[in-house]
Scaffold this active site. Structure first.
Site, PDB file in Angstrom:
ATOM      1  N   HIS A 279       0.810  -1.228   0.000  1.00  0.00           N
ATOM      2  CA  HIS A 279       0.000   0.000   0.000  1.00  0.00           C
ATOM      3  C   HIS A 279       0.832   1.261   0.000  1.00  0.00           C
ATOM      4  O   HIS A 279       0.277   2.353   0.191  1.00  0.00           O
ATOM      5  CB  HIS A 279      -0.911   0.049   1.229  1.00  0.00           C
TER       6      HIS A 279
ATOM      7  N   LYS B 170      -7.887  13.702   5.122  1.00  0.00           N
ATOM      8  CA  LYS B 170      -7.015  12.525   4.997  1.00  0.00           C
ATOM      9  C   LYS B 170      -5.983  12.649   6.099  1.00  0.00           C
ATOM     10  O   LYS B 170      -5.899  13.690   6.748  1.00  0.00           O
ATOM     11  CB  LYS B 170      -6.337  12.498   3.625  1.00  0.00           C
ATOM     12  N   ARG B 171      -5.190  11.606   6.328  1.00  0.00           N
ATOM     13  CA  ARG B 171      -4.144  11.736   7.335  1.00  0.00           C
ATOM     14  C   ARG B 171      -3.210  12.889   6.988  1.00  0.00           C
ATOM     15  O   ARG B 171      -3.031  13.232   5.825  1.00  0.00           O
ATOM     16  CB  ARG B 171      -3.359  10.431   7.455  1.00  0.00           C
TER      17      ARG B 171
ATOM     18  N   LYS C 126       1.241  14.340   1.329  1.00  0.00           N
ATOM     19  CA  LYS C 126      -0.124  14.660   0.896  1.00  0.00           C
ATOM     20  C   LYS C 126      -0.314  16.165   0.674  1.00  0.00           C
ATOM     21  O   LYS C 126      -1.315  16.594   0.122  1.00  0.00           O
ATOM     22  CB  LYS C 126      -1.133  14.139   1.917  1.00  0.00           C
TER      23      LYS C 126
ATOM     24  N   THR D 225      -8.401   6.763  -1.461  1.00  0.00           N
ATOM     25  CA  THR D 225      -9.758   6.228  -1.577  1.00  0.00           C
ATOM     26  C   THR D 225     -10.799   7.301  -1.273  1.00  0.00           C
ATOM     27  O   THR D 225     -11.944   7.177  -1.702  1.00  0.00           O
ATOM     28  CB  THR D 225      -9.974   5.010  -0.656  1.00  0.00           C
TER      29      THR D 225
ATOM     30  N   LYS E  21     -14.687   8.386  -2.836  1.00  0.00           N
ATOM     31  CA  LYS E  21     -15.901   8.701  -2.060  1.00  0.00           C
ATOM     32  C   LYS E  21     -16.492  10.024  -2.517  1.00  0.00           C
ATOM     33  O   LYS E  21     -17.714  10.162  -2.690  1.00  0.00           O
ATOM     34  CB  LYS E  21     -15.578   8.740  -0.559  1.00  0.00           C
TER      35      LYS E  21
END
Ligand code: 26Q
Length: 768
Positions: free
Chosen positions: A330, A507-508, A513, A615, A619
């Site tokens: 992942h 998100k984290r 990111k 992911t 959504k």
């Protein structure tokens, strides 16, 4: 399922009497929640035990994380009882919505854990016999609050309201042994309900308990003193989830957790095979196992050990393992690839370590030189072990799998190309649409029927109805935004208007990111408005949600920074007419359900090549949101499905990144862009309070580090701002809403139903 309202209420009432000496009218919400959940469990009992008695081959999804969220609403939905239960309760003046106070089961950190939860639901819905095996952490992912803009963490007592959806299975308890410790593993089973199909799979989570109270023989075998301390050490193993996401912490307790969970699961499975009188050489005819990243990979040497203890030779056992195990990767971040110190491992698990050494010898005997190793320089590389033994290795999006083949595991790929497959991630449309966006669902159903609920590709049929859906789409999105705004007012104390664009990044918190890139763009717009350079900024609410690993200093600094920006912007009378900023506290699955149906813009802005898949992007897409993103992870495939012209893509591509990094000088970029420079300086010039010096640390990592701005925030800044401004200006036109609906209609590929079907066809081959 047949639902008899009266009988259901009678049963709930009976449980209330028996357990709490109360009744439907006077029970507390908590009592009612437990009794009602137990009544539902009673209804499903038969289906559940029927599933367990079947003889079909099953797959065990081994994962250190299952980010389940709240069970009650999704279970009722899948059983087809949601509306019945709502009405039954309201007939006795009770309200199902009161259960929104029930804690999430946050037994996971982020994407990897939530993916496991989606796959369990989808597999049950697709009638695929997949069971989860993991750890029943006493405390899940910490609860987050902000104090003066800084993140604070508190323990997450997720069973505060009880745990009526679990069943403790005493008779399946086993002993797990470490060199210095024996503990008892007790399974708690949760039913996983398929969507209205009568299938009930199982999530089996193991809790550690002291051995002595239970088994004096085992206790006596362990020479020496047994003190309260040791009792404590035993329970400690499953006390708490490690709060790291995509970063490796080499804590021995984590190794104990991993071994504890896989040893218990494999002992349990072997025992069942033996009870059936099955030949363990043919274990792969009854079971296969999916390893969710490297965390459960210690299952491989453990199964080797257990099989040899039953009389198989090493080669026989190796054969079984190479047919049973499969490995999903992942992450490409080097720091998240799990490695263990060989000495530490051999100290606490000597027998397991010996099996790893045998694998290493077997690999070396193949004579391909030192390109291939499992142990090197006294470090055990769990990913290499997994690839060597597994039948299949998969990445989680096309671009990710390609990077694994070309870079991360290149040599391994060239050695055994047939092992490597891609299986693009997916999400369950039940929790992420049917449950959280029922009005949109009703509008779609009235046009194309309900087949899409379990066959998401059929949302395509909406494409003929887009023009006619435009008005209702806008109205429902606005209602969802109003609801979210109400919730945010109560929980965060910030007032948002549904007339604003809702631009969301949840998100984290991780540097790759690039929440920082988003933050910089907000300050850039802020100054442009202040200076009068922009007079017509489209009113926008910038919404963030993220937890930072407690030990991740820069991530915590970025939270503080964004909270300071929020304070500045929201208090500014002139600017707050055009923008608001809010960082919601304790972002979790339940918060996400409220957010994804209320967003206009989905920020997916990781540096290309860093986000394996993502992911949340799926959504948002499902709920009719455009993506503002880089060509990273599943964004690439989202553009393929929905059209790049219907999303907002910016930034360096993965091919460009490598070249850029060779000569990258972020300082030059800052010097050449005075507006960016002004924004950057807010990290150090006293614009914001920061007693802890966290902001300066961010500044240094961008400009003064040995390897400055690792994630090319400054490089991508100009293009990001350009595309973001274009997006915000497009908003409000029919064209924009059309893009949203095209995205929704094109989301089919990203159903977890498709993902688990792919896993089954390419890897597990169950029901065959
Ligand atoms: C490893 C060693 C020691 C301590 C912690 C860890 C650790 C813990 C969690 C390493 C990685 C994780 C989590 C990784 C994760 O969530 N990855 C995400 O997986 C999603 C599902 O495939 C993808 O969509 C995301 O892109 C990816 O970041």
């Amino acid at each position: 399922m047949q639902f008899d309202r009266e009988a259901f209420l009678r049963e709930t009432d009976r449980i209330l009497h028996a357990e709490y000496e109360t009744d439907l009218r006077s029970a507390t919400n908590k009592e009612l929640y437990n009794a009602l959940s137990r009544a539902v469990m009673g209804l499903c009992w038969e289906d559940w035990s029927k599933e367990r008695r079947t003889q079909k081959k099953r797959c065990g999804y081994f994962s250190a994380e299952f980010l389940m969220g709240r069970a009650i609403f999704s279970n009722l939905l899948n059983l087809g009882l949601l509306e019945d239960a709502r009405e039954a309760l309201s007939s006795v003046q009770r309200d199902l919505n009161d259960f929104e106070e029930v804690e999430d089961a946050a037994l996971g950190n982020g994407g990897l854990g939530r993916l496991a939860a989606c796959y369990l639901e989808s597999a049950a819905s697709m009638n695929i016999p997949l069971d989860g095996y993991g750890i029943r952490y006493r405390y899940g992912l910490f609860r987050q609050t902000f104090v003066d803009g800084y993140q604070h963490e508190e323990g997450d007592d997720w069973t505060k309201w009880g745990d009526p959806w679990s069943v403790r299975v005493e008779r399946d308890a086993v002993i797990v042994s470490f060199a210095d410790q024996k503990v008892r593993a007790v399974p708690y089973d949760m039913p996983i309900f398929g969507y209205r199909n009568g299938v009930v799979n199982t999530l089996r989570l193991w809790a550690s308990e002291p051995v002595q109270e239970f088994d004096f023989a085992a206790f006596n075998e362990m020479h020496g003193e047994h003190t309260a301390q040791e009792n404590f050490a035993a329970t400690k193993i499953t006390d708490v989830l490690y709060p790291n996401d995509n970063t490796m912490v080499g804590k021995i307790l984590r190794l104990r957790q991993q071994y504890f969970m896989v040893s218990a699961s494999l002992q349990d499975i072997m025992r069942k095979q033996k009870e059936k009188g099955a030949d363990l050489r043919e274990l792969d005819r009854a079971y296969c196992f999916q390893l969710n990243d490297t965390h459960p990979v210690i299952a491989i040497p453990e199964l080797l050990r257990l099989l040899q203890a039953e009389g198989l030779t090493f080669e026989e056992a190796f054969g079984v393992c190479s047919r049973c195990f499969n490995f999903t990767n992942h992450t490409i971040l080097a720091e998240a690839l799990e490695k263990w110190d060989a000495l530490a491992l051999s100290d606490i698990l000597p027998n397991v370590f010996r099996e790893i050494e045998k694998c290493q010898q077997r690999l070396q005997a193949e004579g391909q030189g030192d390109k291939f190793y499992i142990i090197r320089d006294n470090v055990v590389h769990m990913a290499n072990l997994a690839i060597y033994v597994s039948a299949r290795v998969n990445g989680v999006a096309e671009i990710h799998t390609n990077i694994l083949k070309r870079e991360t595991f290149r040599d391994w790929y060239e050695r055994t190309p047939e092992k490597f497959v891609n299986i693009t991630n997916g999400i369950t449309p039940r929790r992420w649409m049917l449950l959280n966006n029922p009005k949109m669902v009703a509008q779609i159903d009235s046009r194309i029927g309900t087949a899409w609920h379990t066959d998401l590709k059929r949302l395509q049929e909406m494409k003929g109805h887009i023009e006619d859906m435009l008005p209702v789409f806008g109205a429902i999105k606005r209602e969802n935004k109003q609801k979210l705004a109400d919730y945010i007012r109560v929980h965060e104390g910030v007032e948002l208007s549904p007339d604003f664009i809702f631009d969301v990044q949840v998100k984290r918190l991780h540097e790759y990111k690039r929440q920082l890139l988003n933050a910089f763009s907000i300050l850039y717009f802020y100054y442009a408005i202040k200076d009068g350079e922009i007079t017509d900024f489209p009113p926008t609410a910038f919404i963030f949600g993220a937890k930072a690993a407690p030990g991740y200093y820069n991530a915590k600094g970025i939270i503080k920074y964004i909270n300071e920006i929020a304070k500045l912007v929201n208090a500014d009378e002139q600017v707050s007419k055009f923008m608001k900023v809010v960082f919601v506290q304790n972002y979790n699955v339940s918060y996400a359900e409220k957010i994804v149906c209320a967003a206009d813009v989905s920020e997916q802005i990781s540096l290309a090549g860093m986000e394996a898949s993502g992911t949340s992007n799926m959504k948002f897409m499902l709920n009719g949101t455009v993506t503002l993103g880089t060509l990273d992870g599943a964004n690439v495939e989202i553009c393929e499905e929905a059209g790049r012209e219907n999303n907002y893509i910016f930034g360096a591509t993965v091919e460009e990144v490598a070249a850029i990094k060779q000569f990258y000088c972020p300082r030059e970029i800052a010097e050449g862009n005075h507006k960016l420079k002004r924004v950057l300086e807010t990290l150090v010039n006293g614009t914001f309070s920061d007693d802890k010096g966290m902001l300066r640390h961010i500044y240094d990592s961008l400009l003064n580090d040995y390897n400055p701005d690792r994630f090319l925030v400054l490089y991508d800044f100009a293009d990001y701002v350009r595309v973001k401004e274009q997006l915000l200006r497009d908003y409000g036109t029919q064209d924009f809403d059309r893009k949203c609906l095209v995205n929704m209609a094109s989301v089919g590929k990203f159903s977890a139903d498709r993902s688990v079907t792919d896993y089954n066809e390419l890897i597990w081959k169950l029901n065959g």
